[in-house]
Design a protein around this motif. Structure first.
Motif, PDB file in Angstrom:
ATOM      1  N   PHE A 227       0.876  -0.986  -0.002  1.00 51.82           N
ATOM      2  CA  PHE A 227      -0.045   0.099   0.158  1.00 51.82           C
ATOM      3  C   PHE A 227       0.837   1.178  -0.098  1.00 51.82           C
ATOM      4  CE2 PHE A 227       0.628  -1.451   4.158  1.00 51.82           C
ATOM      5  CZ  PHE A 227       0.938  -0.450   5.271  1.00 51.82           C
ATOM      6  N   PRO A 228       0.437   2.277  -0.340  1.00 53.69           N
ATOM      7  CA  PRO A 228       1.213   3.658  -0.642  1.00 53.69           C
ATOM      8  C   PRO A 228       1.658   4.365   0.567  1.00 53.69           C
ATOM      9  CG  PRO A 228      -1.092   4.035  -1.232  1.00 53.69           C
ATOM     10  CD  PRO A 228      -1.132   2.606  -0.705  1.00 53.69           C
ATOM     11  N   GLY A 229       2.798   4.924   0.723  1.00 52.17           N
ATOM     12  CA  GLY A 229       3.294   5.667   1.910  1.00 52.17           C
ATOM     13  C   GLY A 229       2.443   6.813   2.013  1.00 52.17           C
ATOM     14  N   TRP A 230       2.962   7.467   3.277  1.00 53.27           N
ATOM     15  CA  TRP A 230       2.114   8.450   3.902  1.00 53.27           C
ATOM     16  C   TRP A 230       2.042   9.823   2.991  1.00 53.27           C
ATOM     17  CZ3 TRP A 230       4.856   5.587   7.134  1.00 53.27           C
ATOM     18  CH2 TRP A 230       4.393   4.623   7.941  1.00 53.27           C
ATOM     19  N   HIS A 231       2.852   9.903   2.168  1.00 46.99           N
ATOM     20  CA  HIS A 231       2.916  11.554   1.707  1.00 46.99           C
ATOM     21  C   HIS A 231       2.829  11.411   0.148  1.00 46.99           C
ATOM     22  CE1 HIS A 231       4.819  11.807   5.503  1.00 46.99           C
ATOM     23  NE2 HIS A 231       5.816  11.353   5.281  1.00 46.99           N
ATOM     24  N   ILE A 232       2.841  10.367  -0.442  1.00 42.31           N
ATOM     25  CA  ILE A 232       2.933  10.269  -1.817  1.00 42.31           C
ATOM     26  C   ILE A 232       1.476  10.502  -2.575  1.00 42.31           C
ATOM     27  CG2 ILE A 232       2.454   7.828  -2.199  1.00 42.31           C
ATOM     28  CD1 ILE A 232       5.022   9.577  -4.268  1.00 42.31           C
ATOM     29  N   GLU A 233       0.572  10.388  -1.946  1.00 41.15           N
ATOM     30  CA  GLU A 233      -0.815  10.343  -2.488  1.00 41.15           C
ATOM     31  C   GLU A 233      -1.024  11.960  -2.837  1.00 41.15           C
ATOM     32  OE1 GLU A 233      -4.202  11.194   0.294  1.00 41.15           O
ATOM     33  OE2 GLU A 233      -3.413   9.665   1.358  1.00 41.15           O
ATOM     34  N   CYS A 234      -0.519  12.592  -2.225  1.00 42.40           N
ATOM     35  CA  CYS A 234      -0.782  14.429  -2.230  1.00 42.40           C
ATOM     36  C   CYS A 234      -0.006  14.732  -3.392  1.00 42.40           C
ATOM     37  CB  CYS A 234      -0.357  15.073  -0.874  1.00 42.40           C
ATOM     38  SG  CYS A 234      -1.736  14.943   0.391  1.00 42.40           S
ATOM     39  N   SER A 235       1.241  14.344  -3.334  1.00 35.75           N
ATOM     40  CA  SER A 235       1.990  14.783  -4.610  1.00 35.75           C
ATOM     41  C   SER A 235       1.582  14.185  -5.910  1.00 35.75           C
ATOM     42  CB  SER A 235       3.445  13.975  -4.165  1.00 35.75           C
ATOM     43  OG  SER A 235       4.149  14.564  -3.397  1.00 35.75           O
ATOM     44  N   ALA A 236       1.000  12.941  -5.924  1.00 37.25           N
ATOM     45  CA  ALA A 236       0.720  12.167  -7.084  1.00 37.25           C
ATOM     46  C   ALA A 236      -0.860  12.811  -7.612  1.00 37.25           C
ATOM     47  CB  ALA A 236       0.284  10.827  -6.704  1.00 37.25           C
ATOM     48  N   MET A 237      -1.495  13.096  -6.560  1.00 34.33           N
ATOM     49  CA  MET A 237      -3.099  13.953  -6.910  1.00 34.33           C
ATOM     50  C   MET A 237      -2.961  15.220  -7.135  1.00 34.33           C
ATOM     51  SD  MET A 237      -5.601  11.536  -4.692  1.00 34.33           S
ATOM     52  CE  MET A 237      -5.001  12.100  -3.047  1.00 34.33           C
ATOM     53  N   SER A 238      -2.063  15.998  -6.420  1.00 36.11           N
ATOM     54  CA  SER A 238      -2.067  17.201  -6.791  1.00 36.11           C
ATOM     55  C   SER A 238      -1.258  17.601  -8.388  1.00 36.11           C
ATOM     56  CB  SER A 238      -1.082  18.276  -5.894  1.00 36.11           C
ATOM     57  OG  SER A 238       0.141  17.741  -5.765  1.00 36.11           O
TER      58      SER A 238
ATOM     59  N   LYS B 157      -1.339  15.645 -10.691  1.00 36.41           N
ATOM     60  CA  LYS B 157      -2.601  15.223 -11.865  1.00 36.41           C
ATOM     61  C   LYS B 157      -3.461  16.124 -12.092  1.00 36.41           C
ATOM     62  CE  LYS B 157      -5.922  11.793 -13.098  1.00 36.41           C
ATOM     63  NZ  LYS B 157      -6.151  10.248 -13.039  1.00 36.41           N
ATOM     64  N   TYR B 158      -3.913  16.882 -11.035  1.00 37.45           N
ATOM     65  CA  TYR B 158      -5.078  17.757 -11.364  1.00 37.45           C
ATOM     66  C   TYR B 158      -4.455  19.228 -11.333  1.00 37.45           C
ATOM     67  CZ  TYR B 158      -7.718  13.684 -10.198  1.00 37.45           C
ATOM     68  OH  TYR B 158      -8.238  12.511 -10.220  1.00 37.45           O
ATOM     69  N   LEU B 159      -3.323  19.573 -10.806  1.00 40.75           N
ATOM     70  CA  LEU B 159      -3.124  20.974 -10.893  1.00 40.75           C
ATOM     71  C   LEU B 159      -1.859  21.415 -11.648  1.00 40.75           C
ATOM     72  CD1 LEU B 159      -3.966  21.851  -7.049  1.00 40.75           C
ATOM     73  CD2 LEU B 159      -5.277  22.443  -9.106  1.00 40.75           C
ATOM     74  N   GLY B 160      -1.092  20.263 -11.939  1.00 37.05           N
ATOM     75  CA  GLY B 160       0.128  20.350 -12.697  1.00 37.05           C
ATOM     76  C   GLY B 160       1.467  20.188 -11.704  1.00 37.05           C
ATOM     77  N   ASP B 161       2.637  20.115 -12.431  1.00 36.52           N
ATOM     78  CA  ASP B 161       3.755  20.035 -11.714  1.00 36.52           C
ATOM     79  C   ASP B 161       4.024  20.951 -10.792  1.00 36.52           C
ATOM     80  OD1 ASP B 161       3.713  17.358 -12.953  1.00 36.52           O
ATOM     81  OD2 ASP B 161       5.339  17.995 -14.138  1.00 36.52           O
ATOM     82  N   THR B 162       3.563  22.077 -11.221  1.00 35.44           N
ATOM     83  CA  THR B 162       3.793  23.396 -10.248  1.00 35.44           C
ATOM     84  C   THR B 162       2.425  23.924 -10.066  1.00 35.44           C
ATOM     85  OG1 THR B 162       6.011  23.695 -10.845  1.00 35.44           O
ATOM     86  CG2 THR B 162       4.985  25.475  -9.861  1.00 35.44           C
TER      87      THR B 162
END
Length: 488
Positions: free
Chosen positions: A219-230, A232-237
């Motif tokens: 299962f995913p670690g504790w921080h990666i979801e926010c990086s991946a989803m942000s 995806k929906y908002l761009g790399d910056t």
RNA sequence: GGUCGCGUGGCCGAGCGGUUAGGCAGAGGUCUGCAAAACCUCGUACAGCAGUUCAAAUCUGCUCGCGACCUCCA
């Protein structure tokens, strides 16, 4: 409208002019709740603060994409008592499905947010719905050389990363400080360095939420979801990333590292952190046992509460404080806010009844400017409210006949209150009834009371008023002979 | 211990170099049959000590007290 907006950026530790990456568009990501228990008031404060920020950005005319995630993976384990394998021995059907927990508390969270009149985010992604994206990001980080696999788990290589990028900017910490404060944690021999953190975690047999991956089932670690989803929906910056201050040191620091390691770009232009809610000076938290959930707050059903407080009174309470200050809860403070809130709202009911004149005795334009100045100064709602109460004074004075206002200024004032009280602060009238039966009954009762009053039968008229008071209906005789009433 | 932050009148809470914060509570007054509401007036507060300055709640230093993060937590 008017001047520039300034936002306090945790990265620079100062207020900076807000200039979106793409003109007129704002991308904002806020770390949402972990849905394994009821939200408590402290959680709510963060989301209400960002709701205010969202609302003001919308009011300024920005097109905002507001993303707030639901964390429904990573923390959820079937066995609450680790070390004891009794749960592992149970038949799977006897246990609650993790997604049952997720569903229950997600619904509860939405209900509470609704009660507080927060606007729904534009996108509310879930971690479980983005396992693929997280795995892809992890693979990318591995490929770039900033992560390594051990026994089916993947760890972020902080010590390699830290040689090439700044790591502790959000908290001003250097490598020595970070290392000096590392604790020896058991079962972490897999990590190459003490600062390394998990991106993907190999699932133990008893772990219920599990997905296959290139590194095995886990299962995913504790921080990666926010990086991946942000990304995806908002761009790399993107423009704004927010969350509670407690996420600053670890969660957000690691988010930055993950994104940098993946994209070689700093993910966020403005980091915003809201401060904690305390109870009698102590932070409200799940573990401290001093947290009450919103239902308890509304009903007053909690040892710390003298009585129930309405959602809008609580929202007003929060708006009286700046989002970066700690807010200390007490019954006294809540009661004060309840009254202030009612005073504010009842003045708005006077707008229809106000008579305009040829001149205005107060400076409405300056009042309006002061409201914008307050909000443009890092969303200073406390000062905004102080200015709005100046508006309340003006409204009441005009109604009482001690001041005057022109039709045009009245319109400005009405719009100002609509914009700031309703749209930006997100306060709404409550307790009012548009029930035509109660309206009819009250008209009947009050007309009878007017009759007996005309006959100077004050005993009867007072009896009516006192009896209605018992029903939480307050009756006020006004100077023009009219009588108004409202629910308490 | 390290990093960051805070201590404002009875309570909550803004301000952060000179001018009113604001809400609640309290006192007096106006209005009212009486209430209620509203309006007017009133407190002269900035943890302590020292320093910078014409001027400090606001800057600097020290002392005391409190909190957050460093461990899942908004």
């Amino acid at each position: 409208m008017t001047n520039k907006l300034f936002i306090y950026n945790t990265l620079s530790r100062q207020k900076e002019e807000f200039i979106p990456l793409h003109e007129n568009f704002v991308g904002m990501y806020v770390c949402g709740p972990t849905v394994y228990s009821d939200v408590h008031l402290g959680n709510c404060r963060t989301f209400i603060s960002f709701d205010l920020i969202y609302r003001y950005l919308l009011h300024l005319g920005f097109k905002v994409r507001y993303v707030r995630n639901i964390t429904d993976a990573g923390h959820l384990e079937g066995d609450r008592d680790e070390g004891d394998d009794k749960f592992a021995k149970k038949a799977k059907l006897e246990q609650v499905e993790p997604m049952e927990i997720v569903q229950k508390y997600t619904l509860g969270f939405h209900n509470v947010m609704g009660a507080f009149n927060t606007l729904p985010p534009s996108i509310e992604p879930t971690a479980t719905g983005h396992i693929i994206e997280q795995q892809e990001m992890i693979q990318h980080i591995i490929k770039n050389g900033y992560a390594y696999e051990v026994n089916g788990s993947v760890y972020f290589d902080v010590e390699k990363y830290i040689k090439e990028y700044p790591y502790g900017q959000l908290t001003n910490r250097n490598l020595e400080d970070l290392l000096a404060n590392t604790r020896e944690l058991d079962g972490q021999d897999e990590k190459h360095g003490p600062l390394d953190f998990a991106l993907w975690i190999n699932a133990k047999p008893e772990h219920l939420m599990r997905w296959s991956s290139p590194w095995g089932v886990g299962f995913p670690g504790w921080h990666i979801e926010c990086s991946a989803m942000s990304s995806k929906y908002l761009g790399d910056t993107f423009d704004i990333h927010g969350g509670g201050m407690d996420l600053q040191a670890t969660h957000h620091t690691n988010e930055i590292a993950q994104s940098q390691a993946c994209n070689h770009k700093s993910p966020v232009k403005y980091w915003m952190h809201t401060n904690m809610l305390t109870v009698n000076g102590v932070r409200m938290s799940k573990s401290a046992g001093n947290g009450f959930d919103p239902d308890e707050l509304f009903t007053g059903n909690h040892p710390l509460l003298d009585k129930g407080y309405s959602p809008m009174a609580v929202r007003f309470f929060m708006m009286q404080t700046h989002y970066r200050s700690t807010l200390d809860f007490s019954n006294e403070a809540l009661t004060a806010s309840e009254k202030g809130y009612r005073k504010l709202m009842s003045s708005m009911e006077l707008f229809d009844k106000i008579k305009t004149s040829a001149t205005t005795t107060s400076d409405i334009a300056t009042l309006k400017k002061n409201c914008y100045d307050a909000m443009n100064d890092d969303f200073n709602t406390a000062v905004l409210l102080a200015n709005l109460f100046e508006g309340v004074r003006i409204i009441n004075s005009v109604y009482a006949g001690t001041e005057t206002i022109t039709e045009q200024d009245l319109e400005t004032l009405v719009n100002l209150f609509q914009d700031f009280v309703i749209d930006v602060l997100g306060l709404q009238p409550e307790g009012s009834s548009d029930n035509s039966i109660s309206d009819g009954l009250m008209n009947l009762i009050l007309s009878i009371r007017a009759d007996v009053k005309a006959k100077k039968d004050f005993a009867t008229s007072d009896k009516i008023r006192d009896s209605l008071k018992q029903l939480n209906i307050s009756v006020k005789d006004e100077k023009d002979g009219k009588t108004s009433w409202s629910f308490e």
